[in-house]
Design a protein around this motif. Structure first.
Motif, PDB file in Angstrom:
ATOM      1  N   GLY A 154       5.741   5.781  -0.940  1.00 22.57           N
ATOM      2  CA  GLY A 154       6.330   6.091  -2.234  1.00 22.57           C
ATOM      3  C   GLY A 154       6.444   4.859  -3.110  1.00 22.57           C
ATOM      4  O   GLY A 154       6.143   3.731  -2.693  1.00 22.57           O
ATOM      5  N   THR A 155       6.929   5.079  -4.326  1.00 23.83           N
ATOM      6  CA  THR A 155       6.992   3.985  -5.304  1.00 23.83           C
ATOM      7  C   THR A 155       7.929   2.864  -4.863  1.00 23.83           C
ATOM      8  O   THR A 155       7.585   1.681  -4.970  1.00 23.83           O
ATOM      9  N   LEU A 156       9.116   3.195  -4.368  1.00 18.70           N
ATOM     10  CA  LEU A 156      10.055   2.156  -3.966  1.00 18.70           C
ATOM     11  C   LEU A 156       9.474   1.306  -2.837  1.00 18.70           C
ATOM     12  O   LEU A 156       9.586   0.072  -2.856  1.00 18.70           O
ATOM     13  N   ALA A 157       8.828   1.943  -1.865  1.00 22.22           N
ATOM     14  CA  ALA A 157       8.227   1.194  -0.746  1.00 22.22           C
ATOM     15  C   ALA A 157       7.127   0.272  -1.247  1.00 22.22           C
ATOM     16  O   ALA A 157       6.950  -0.839  -0.737  1.00 22.22           O
ATOM     17  N   ARG A 158       6.389   0.705  -2.240  1.00 21.12           N
ATOM     18  CA  ARG A 158       5.326  -0.154  -2.795  1.00 21.12           C
ATOM     19  C   ARG A 158       5.935  -1.345  -3.529  1.00 21.12           C
ATOM     20  O   ARG A 158       5.426  -2.463  -3.446  1.00 21.12           O
ATOM     21  N   ARG A 159       7.024  -1.105  -4.219  1.00 21.98           N
ATOM     22  CA  ARG A 159       7.704  -2.225  -4.894  1.00 21.98           C
ATOM     23  C   ARG A 159       8.265  -3.193  -3.847  1.00 21.98           C
ATOM     24  O   ARG A 159       8.169  -4.417  -4.006  1.00 21.98           O
ATOM     25  N   GLU A 160       8.836  -2.653  -2.794  1.00 19.43           N
ATOM     26  CA  GLU A 160       9.376  -3.511  -1.737  1.00 19.43           C
ATOM     27  C   GLU A 160       8.281  -4.316  -1.047  1.00 19.43           C
ATOM     28  O   GLU A 160       8.522  -5.419  -0.547  1.00 19.43           O
ATOM     29  N   ALA A 161       7.060  -3.781  -1.054  1.00 18.59           N
ATOM     30  CA  ALA A 161       5.937  -4.491  -0.442  1.00 18.59           C
ATOM     31  C   ALA A 161       5.478  -5.675  -1.281  1.00 18.59           C
ATOM     32  O   ALA A 161       4.709  -6.516  -0.795  1.00 18.59           O
ATOM     33  N   GLY A 162       5.950  -5.740  -2.541  1.00 20.40           N
ATOM     34  CA  GLY A 162       5.632  -6.916  -3.348  1.00 20.40           C
ATOM     35  C   GLY A 162       4.934  -6.646  -4.663  1.00 20.40           C
ATOM     36  O   GLY A 162       4.247  -7.519  -5.194  1.00 20.40           O
ATOM     37  N   ILE A 163       5.114  -5.438  -5.227  1.00 17.31           N
ATOM     38  CA  ILE A 163       4.505  -5.129  -6.522  1.00 17.31           C
ATOM     39  C   ILE A 163       5.573  -5.156  -7.610  1.00 17.31           C
ATOM     40  O   ILE A 163       6.579  -4.444  -7.533  1.00 17.31           O
ATOM     41  N   GLY A 164       5.359  -5.982  -8.607  1.00 14.60           N
ATOM     42  CA  GLY A 164       6.179  -5.960  -9.813  1.00 14.60           C
ATOM     43  C   GLY A 164       5.495  -5.085 -10.852  1.00 14.60           C
ATOM     44  O   GLY A 164       4.269  -5.020 -10.909  1.00 14.60           O
ATOM     45  N   TYR A 165       6.283  -4.407 -11.707  1.00 18.76           N
ATOM     46  CA  TYR A 165       5.706  -3.402 -12.609  1.00 18.76           C
ATOM     47  C   TYR A 165       6.359  -3.477 -13.981  1.00 18.76           C
ATOM     48  O   TYR A 165       7.551  -3.230 -14.130  1.00 18.76           O
ATOM     49  N   VAL A 166       5.566  -3.849 -14.986  1.00 23.43           N
ATOM     50  CA  VAL A 166       6.004  -3.807 -16.382  1.00 23.43           C
ATOM     51  C   VAL A 166       5.379  -2.554 -16.992  1.00 23.43           C
ATOM     52  O   VAL A 166       4.177  -2.516 -17.238  1.00 23.43           O
ATOM     53  N   PRO A 167       6.174  -1.491 -17.213  1.00 20.35           N
ATOM     54  CA  PRO A 167       5.592  -0.223 -17.668  1.00 20.35           C
ATOM     55  C   PRO A 167       5.195  -0.260 -19.136  1.00 20.35           C
ATOM     56  O   PRO A 167       5.670  -1.107 -19.902  1.00 20.35           O
TER      57      PRO A 167
END
Length: 527
Positions: A334-347
């Motif tokens: 899911g999205t939170l797990a991907r962010r925790e894996a090290g992805i920053g996101y500027v929407p």
């Protein structure tokens, strides 16, 4: 430079005069003794940083807000607008930066919506729309659905809406933000043609080269007050930037390579279908981004860039293909797990996807990081840690705010964006996905955001950059890929490609320059 019409140089009654406009909000003076004179038949540009007071001033002119002090004259007569309907009756229309069209309605239905009493909804309205369409160069059938139109034609429909209501003075808010260079040229041709018919334009933009290309006069606002009016024939972009922010015009350009061999993001054969039986929104996307590399995606809006980002982020579920971060397969996460894996996101839309506008800045620092330090301790949120780190972001990223307890809505667009970028670079990401990171922000905020992205890239960050600003793409990117109808169709060399070359590839005209190479097997069938 635009050709001034006889009306634009006429010494007669100005179309609009704003005198001594002052508007106060709690704790903020948005406009302070602003003066603006717009001659009939001219394109008058309004420039200034985010938070300088441009939007407030235009909302006052359009009747969305009332001034605390000052007067408005239209065609030499004092007026007081209590609502936009009052402004429309006086011949003033506004085309907003974010189009306000209903995709599921036709062009005609969109134009007459709310103005049915003028010409009805049938044949008479259709005839009026067809006649007005000639003014804007809109050649589509009034019966076509808006969802089938490209960005440039949607903008023409927005202009049609205000013309239909009798506007003679038209406010254009950031009208070129989503257009490719060829579409900008077409818009400018339209404006010049309408000038010859006596229309007057207030043109709000951050793109100073474009301002100098189209405007007959430029008024600059800084920190809520008028700095002065300049002649675009004699003023340079650098001088305009200095008037706006007191510093030089920033450049995104970075030519020193920091690209390594370490693959951070790998997208393999990614596919996405919006509805069964329709053309894929994403069709066999293969993409690699390495440590220290910025890969730019160029494309006219609506060609799959948004879906690509949201599929990589896990906001949409791919129909096939894989997303890998380093050696880790994220495809089923899911999205939170991907962010925790090290992805920053500027929407791409900070209001809808990046911020809780009614919440304080420190609460916005927590978004997407609620399971990680410094905003959490184990299963509990660490509010003191969140507040301390928010203050650090405010200081390091020059977020201009009275304090970290104010709601995000109280900040100007540029300062909101700096807060988002600061937050997304704070978690030591290995990959940053940045969608239109400087859209709608002024040259000062733009320079800071560019510098922070460059600094992170030099430290090894991998960046996937999506932007409608082709100068930004060319200046920042190490590699550029062109996206058309859900496929990556061409590669461009940022060191030699021009915005015009990119624009041709983006619109499907094909590679017209050695700097743009078609991707083998990626040809897209015509409509």
């Amino acid at each position: 430079m635009s050709t001034s019409t006889p009306a634009a140089t006429d010494a007669g009654t100005p179309a609009v005069v704003l005198s001594g406009i002052t508007k106060r909000f709690p704790g903020v003076v948005a406009n302070s003794d602003v003066h603006l004179t717009v001659r009939a038949g001219e394109v008058h540009a309004l420039c200034g940083e985010n938070g300088a007071g441009k939007s407030t001033l235009m909302k006052i002119l359009y009747g969305m807000q009332q001034p605390d002090e000052g007067t408005i004259e239209v065609d030499g007569k004092p007026v007081r607008f209590r609502t936009p309907a009052d402004a429309i009756k006086a011949g003033i229309g506004m085309v907003h930066q974010h189009f306000m069209l209903a995709d599921n309605l036709t062009v005609q239905e969109n134009v007459v919506l709310g103005a049915e009493s003028l010409h009805g909804i049938g044949g008479k309205a259709r005839k009026v729309i067809q006649d007005l369409a000639k003014s804007t160069g809109l050649t589509v059938d009034p019966g076509v659905l808006v969802e089938r139109l490209g960005v440039a034609d949607r903008q023409r429909v927005e202009i049609l809406k205000v013309l239909y209501r009798g506007a003679k003075v038209i406010i254009l808010d950031e009208p070129t933000a989503v257009l490719v260079p060829q579409e900008v040229d077409e818009l400018f041709t339209t404006l010049r043609g309408m000038q010859q018919q006596g229309f007057t334009f207030l043109f709000i933009s951050h793109k100073l080269d474009e301002v100098r290309a189209i405007a007959d006069s430029v008024t600059v606002i800084r920190r809520g007050t008028t700095v002065g009016t300049a002649d675009p024939k004699t003023v340079s972009s650098r001088q305009l930037a200095e008037m706006m922010v007191g510093s030089e015009l920033p450049s995104p350009e970075t030519r020193e390579s920091t690209v390594t061999d370490q693959v951070v993001l790998k997208v393999e054969n990614l596919g996405l279908v919006a509805e069964e039986g329709t053309r894929p929104v994403l069709d066999g996307i293969d993409l690699v981004v390495r440590s220290g590399e910025i890969v730019g995606i160029a494309g006219v809006e609506g060609n799959g860039q948004t879906e690509l980002v949201e599929t990589i982020m896990g906001m949409r579920k791919a129909h096939h293909g894989r997303v890998l971060l380093g050696d880790r397969d994220l495809t089923k996460l899911g999205t939170l797990a991907r962010r925790e894996a090290g992805i920053g996101y500027v929407p791409e839309d900070r209001h809808r996807q990046g911020l809780l506008l009614t919440q304080p800045l420190w609460a916005n620092r927590i978004l997407g990081y609620q399971t990680r330090t410094p905003v959490s301790k184990g299963q509990w949120l660490d509010l003191a840690g969140a507040k301390k780190d928010t203050q650090r972001i405010v200081d390091e990223f020059d977020v201009r705010t009275p304090g970290i307890d104010v709601p995000a809505a109280a900040l100007s667009g540029g300062n909101q964006q700096k807060l988002v970028v600061g937050r997304e670079l704070s978690g030591d990401p290995v990959l940053l996905i940045a969608s239109h990171p400087t859209r709608g922000v002024d040259v000062g905020a733009q320079a800071l955001i560019w510098d922070e992205i460059k600094r992170a890239r030099a430290a090894g960050l991998a960046v996937l950059l999506i932007s409608a600003d082709l100068d930004e793409l060319i200046g920042l990117s190490d590699t550029i890929k062109v996206m058309l109808r859900g496929r990556l169709v061409a590669d461009a060399d940022p060191s030699t490609v021009t915005p015009e070359d990119l624009g041709s590839a983006m619109t499907g005209a094909g590679a017209t320059s050695p700097a743009v190479a078609a991707v083998p097997g990626a040809e897209v069938e015509g409509e």
